[in-house]
Design an enzyme around this catalytic site. Structure first.
Site, short mmCIF file in Angstrom:
data_model
loop_
_atom_site.label_atom_id
_atom_site.label_comp_id
_atom_site.label_asym_id
_atom_site.label_seq_id
_atom_site.Cartn_x
_atom_site.Cartn_y
_atom_site.Cartn_z
N GLY A 41 0.09 8.50 6.66
CA GLY A 41 -0.96 7.56 7.00
C GLY A 41 -0.56 6.74 8.20
O GLY A 41 0.63 6.60 8.51
N GLN A 46 -0.69 -0.23 14.12
CA GLN A 46 0.65 0.30 14.31
C GLN A 46 0.85 0.90 15.69
O GLN A 46 2.00 1.08 16.12
CB GLN A 46 0.96 1.36 13.25
CG GLN A 46 1.09 0.78 11.85
CD GLN A 46 1.38 1.87 10.86
OE1 GLN A 46 0.47 2.49 10.34
NE2 GLN A 46 2.66 2.11 10.62
N CYS A 95 7.62 3.55 6.09
CA CYS A 95 6.60 3.20 7.07
C CYS A 95 7.11 3.52 8.47
O CYS A 95 8.27 3.27 8.79
CB CYS A 95 6.28 1.71 6.95
SG CYS A 95 4.97 1.13 8.02
N LEU A 96 6.21 4.04 9.29
CA LEU A 96 6.57 4.32 10.68
C LEU A 96 6.93 3.04 11.44
O LEU A 96 7.65 3.09 12.43
CB LEU A 96 5.43 5.05 11.38
CG LEU A 96 5.01 6.38 10.76
CD1 LEU A 96 3.86 7.00 11.54
CD2 LEU A 96 6.17 7.34 10.66
N HIS A 137 -1.43 0.92 1.26
CA HIS A 137 -0.38 0.69 2.25
C HIS A 137 -0.98 0.61 3.66
O HIS A 137 -0.69 -0.32 4.43
CB HIS A 137 0.65 1.83 2.17
CG HIS A 137 1.72 1.77 3.20
ND1 HIS A 137 3.03 1.51 2.91
CD2 HIS A 137 1.67 1.98 4.55
CE1 HIS A 137 3.74 1.53 4.03
NE2 HIS A 137 2.94 1.83 5.03
N GLU A 138 -1.83 1.59 3.99
CA GLU A 138 -2.43 1.60 5.34
C GLU A 138 -3.37 0.43 5.55
O GLU A 138 -3.38 -0.19 6.62
CB GLU A 138 -3.13 2.92 5.61
CG GLU A 138 -2.21 4.12 5.64
CD GLU A 138 -0.95 3.95 6.47
OE1 GLU A 138 -0.99 3.28 7.52
OE2 GLU A 138 0.09 4.49 6.06
N HIS A 141 -1.88 -2.86 6.59
CA HIS A 141 -1.65 -3.04 8.03
C HIS A 141 -2.84 -3.70 8.72
O HIS A 141 -2.67 -4.43 9.69
CB HIS A 141 -1.39 -1.69 8.71
CG HIS A 141 -0.03 -1.14 8.48
ND1 HIS A 141 1.12 -1.74 8.94
CD2 HIS A 141 0.38 -0.02 7.82
CE1 HIS A 141 2.16 -1.02 8.60
NE2 HIS A 141 1.75 0.03 7.91
#
Length: 177
Positions: A41, A46, A95-96, A137-138, A141
């Protein structure tokens, strides 16, 4: 982690932007970034785009997350989320935007998402289990939150390599007690 743009609340994407060349480029950039980094995701903030857009894609083959339900590449524009059942389960999230770390986060496992798709049509999706965790989670952000903010026990924030090396220990202790 640490970039101030990850902590700001994203603005709704104007519906007039859906289908524009800029929006098409944004989605292509998000998809390429997601796949290049092996994520499941990604949210627009991000990649420094402060709009309420997120994508998820869970492959058909087992992954580092185990055998999870397949979710094709899905774009969520201006999403809202509703918890349908407070029963929670924890996963080792990564996470990225927080490379090299994993943290054990417990989240509700049954949610309904309402959003616009890439054509601007209203959609609704009900998700359970790991896919429910991924969308939460996404969408965090989009509100300037990172998974590390939700870790209840900081002992449950560890380097990926240590989780891999000592997985059986951490799985026995994942409640944080």
């Amino acid at each position: 982690m640490g970039h101030p743009h990850l902590r700001r609340v994203a603005q709704p994407l104007p519906t007039t932007e859906i289908g524009s060349a800029a929006f098409t480029r944004l989605l292509a950039d998000m998809r390429d970034t997601l796949r290049d980094y092996g994520g499941v995701g990604l949210a627009a903030p991000q990649i420094d785009e402060p709009v309420r857009v997120a994508i998820i894609e869970l492959g058909e083959a087992p992954s580092r997350y185990g055998d999870v339900p397949h979710v094709p590449l899905t774009t969520f524009i201006n999403p809202t989320i509703e918890v349908l059942d407070d029963a929670s389960e924890g996963f080792w999230e990564g996470c990225l935007s927080v490379p090299g770390l994993r943290g054990y986060v417990s989240r509700p496992q049954h949610v309904r998402v309402r959003y616009l798709d890439v054509d601007g049509a209203a959609q609704e999706m009900t998700l359970q289990g790991f896919p429910a965790t991924v969308v939460q989670h996404e969408f965090d952000h989009l509100d300037g939150r990172l998974y590390v903010d939700l870790i209840k026990d900081t002992r449950m924030l560890i380097f990926e390599g240590e989780l891999d090396r000592h997985r059986s220990f951490w799985e026995q202790h994942q409640t944080g007690s």
